[in-house]
Write a protein that holds these residues in place. Structure first.
Motif, PDB file in Angstrom:
ATOM      1  N   VAL A  91      40.721  42.383  38.272  1.00  0.00           N
ATOM      2  CA  VAL A  91      39.821  41.613  39.136  1.00  0.00           C
ATOM      3  C   VAL A  91      38.872  40.796  38.265  1.00  0.00           C
ATOM      4  N   ARG A  92      38.830  39.498  38.499  1.00  0.00           N
ATOM      5  CA  ARG A  92      38.027  38.579  37.704  1.00  0.00           C
ATOM      6  C   ARG A  92      37.244  37.625  38.604  1.00  0.00           C
ATOM      7  N   GLU A  93      36.217  36.999  38.045  1.00  0.00           N
ATOM      8  CA  GLU A  93      35.478  35.971  38.769  1.00  0.00           C
ATOM      9  C   GLU A  93      36.418  34.842  39.173  1.00  0.00           C
ATOM     10  N   GLY A  94      36.209  34.321  40.384  1.00  0.00           N
ATOM     11  CA  GLY A  94      37.052  33.252  40.889  1.00  0.00           C
ATOM     12  C   GLY A  94      38.241  33.732  41.701  1.00  0.00           C
ATOM     13  N   MET A  95      38.479  35.038  41.714  1.00  0.00           N
ATOM     14  CA  MET A  95      39.590  35.610  42.472  1.00  0.00           C
ATOM     15  C   MET A  95      39.152  35.896  43.904  1.00  0.00           C
ATOM     16  N   GLU A  96      40.054  35.734  44.853  1.00  0.00           N
ATOM     17  CA  GLU A  96      39.788  36.119  46.238  1.00  0.00           C
ATOM     18  C   GLU A  96      40.323  37.521  46.486  1.00  0.00           C
ATOM     19  N   LEU A  97      39.546  38.315  47.210  1.00  0.00           N
ATOM     20  CA  LEU A  97      39.973  39.655  47.596  1.00  0.00           C
ATOM     21  C   LEU A  97      39.814  39.821  49.100  1.00  0.00           C
ATOM     22  N   GLU A  98      40.725  40.577  49.694  1.00  0.00           N
ATOM     23  CA  GLU A  98      40.585  40.947  51.100  1.00  0.00           C
ATOM     24  C   GLU A  98      39.708  42.184  51.182  1.00  0.00           C
ATOM     25  N   VAL A  99      38.758  42.170  52.131  1.00  0.00           N
ATOM     26  CA  VAL A  99      37.924  43.340  52.379  1.00  0.00           C
ATOM     27  C   VAL A  99      37.981  43.675  53.863  1.00  0.00           C
ATOM     28  N   ARG A 100      37.776  44.946  54.167  1.00  0.00           N
ATOM     29  CA  ARG A 100      37.735  45.420  55.550  1.00  0.00           C
ATOM     30  C   ARG A 100      36.458  46.223  55.733  1.00  0.00           C
ATOM     31  N   GLY A 101      35.873  46.098  56.902  1.00  0.00           N
ATOM     32  CA  GLY A 101      34.627  46.791  57.175  1.00  0.00           C
ATOM     33  C   GLY A 101      33.509  45.790  57.374  1.00  0.00           C
ATOM     34  N   PRO A 102      32.267  46.196  57.080  1.00  0.00           N
ATOM     35  CA  PRO A 102      31.844  47.499  56.564  1.00  0.00           C
ATOM     36  C   PRO A 102      31.874  48.596  57.632  1.00  0.00           C
TER      37      PRO A 102
END
Length: 340
Positions: free
Chosen positions: A127-138
């Motif tokens: 995981v690096r700066e500029g990367m998109e991640l999917e999150v669920r929640g909170p």
């Protein structure tokens, strides 16, 4: 000089925001503010966002903090956590440790566990700066409850859900924190918690003497603990009503039992050292699952008959009435019937 003035303005704005939040809490007749209610079954686990990693910083030895930015993000309260869907598809849970007033970003931190199941290594190495991640929640399964006073016990990375709690407590509320770790260099946010109340914070390097450190806890105090399983078990032994936050599943072993898959017309045996999920996927390989720890809810199934030994950290009492997470939960008797 202009740069210094900008930093001062930003710091001042953050301080004013924290004070404003405290004033709203103090003015509320429901102090502390109740945790966000769990949405109806299924919704919190299906809601997902794509957020941009705008900061990746090592805040202690082996601990990385991520800032994930978006727009008008769902609100949260101290104790809440996010599901992070990592590039490989692994789903892992991390406590929110930033500012609940910030609706443009979420902040989480994770410790590298070299002999773990791969999630922390992926965060640290991929995981690096500029990367998109999917999150669920909170979601919040560790809410700050109403109490006359508070005692917090944190071990290492277990400080992450506690830090927003300490920041949210009004100045006139009594609290103390025991923060344990191998050494200060490996303990994230240790300076932050000391600034919140050095006379209320005890930092322990090495094994803590809990009997001495937790002596004199007043009656009616709410006790919170997050950290290694051994620490939480020790605190729970002394305070059975302690509020715990765990991100590892309880032991999966137990007696063997049968599971009938009613719609499929199959009956399976779940051995003492296996799981319902493993037995089901041997017959129905397309069965959905993700975290295998009882946190994400992907493997939730409806229970038609039988008593369940619930070992998850997600389902509400109402949901447990007729469903289970088959990755960790088991039968209390000899047989379960699932709507599969």
């Amino acid at each position: 000089m202009p740069k210094l003035r900008t930093v001062a303005v930003v710091a001042g704005a953050a301080l004013l925001a924290r004070r404003a939040m405290r004033r709203r809490i103090q003015a509320s007749p429901l102090w502390p503010m109740p945790a966000l209610e769990e949405p109806v079954s299924g919704r919190p686990r299906s809601r997902s966002l794509r957020l941009l990693v705008t900061s990746r910083e090592e805040v202690a030895e082996g601990v990385v903090r991520l800032r994930l930015e978006g727009r008008e993000l769902p609100g949260w309260e101290p104790g809440a956590h996010l599901d992070l869907v990592l590039p490989s598809g692994l789903v892992r849970q991390y406590s929110l440790c930033g500012d609940p007033e910030d609706t443009s970003s979420y902040t989480v931190a994770t410790r590298l566990v070299p002999d773990g199941r791969g999630g922390s290594r992926e965060v640290h190495e991929q995981v690096r700066e500029g990367m998109e991640l999917e999150v669920r929640g909170p979601r919040n399964r560790f809410p700050l409850v109403r109490a006359e006073s508070y005692v917090f016990v944190a071990g290492g990375i277990g400080i992450t859900p506690v830090l927003p709690m300490l920041r949210a407590l009004p100045d006139d509320v009594e609290w103390r924190l025991v923060y344990c770790g191998r050494g200060r260099a490996s303990m994230p946010f240790v300076e932050d918690v000391e600034k919140l109340g050095r006379d209320r914070v005890t930092v322990v390097e090495g094994l803590p003497d809990l009997d001495a450190l937790l002596a004199g806890v007043p009656e009616g105090a709410a006790v919170y603990c997050c950290g290694p399983e051994g620490l939480m078990a020790a605190v729970q032994e002394r305070f059975p009503s302690v509020h715990l936050e765990r991100f590892t599943p309880r032991a999966s072993g137990g007696d063997a039992f049968e599971v009938e898959l009613r719609r499929s017309g199959r009956t399976l045996t779940v051995t003492a050292d296996s799981t319902v999920l493993a037995a089901v996927r041997a017959e129905l390989p397309d069965t959905l699952y993700s975290c295998e720890q009882g946190f994400c809810g992907t493997c939730q199934q409806r229970v038609l008959e039988g008593e369940v030994d619930h070992r998850d950290e997600l389902l509400t009492d109402a949901e447990r009435g007729d469903s289970m997470l088959i990755c960790v939960s088991r039968a209390r008797g000899e047989r379960l019937v699932l709507d599969m």
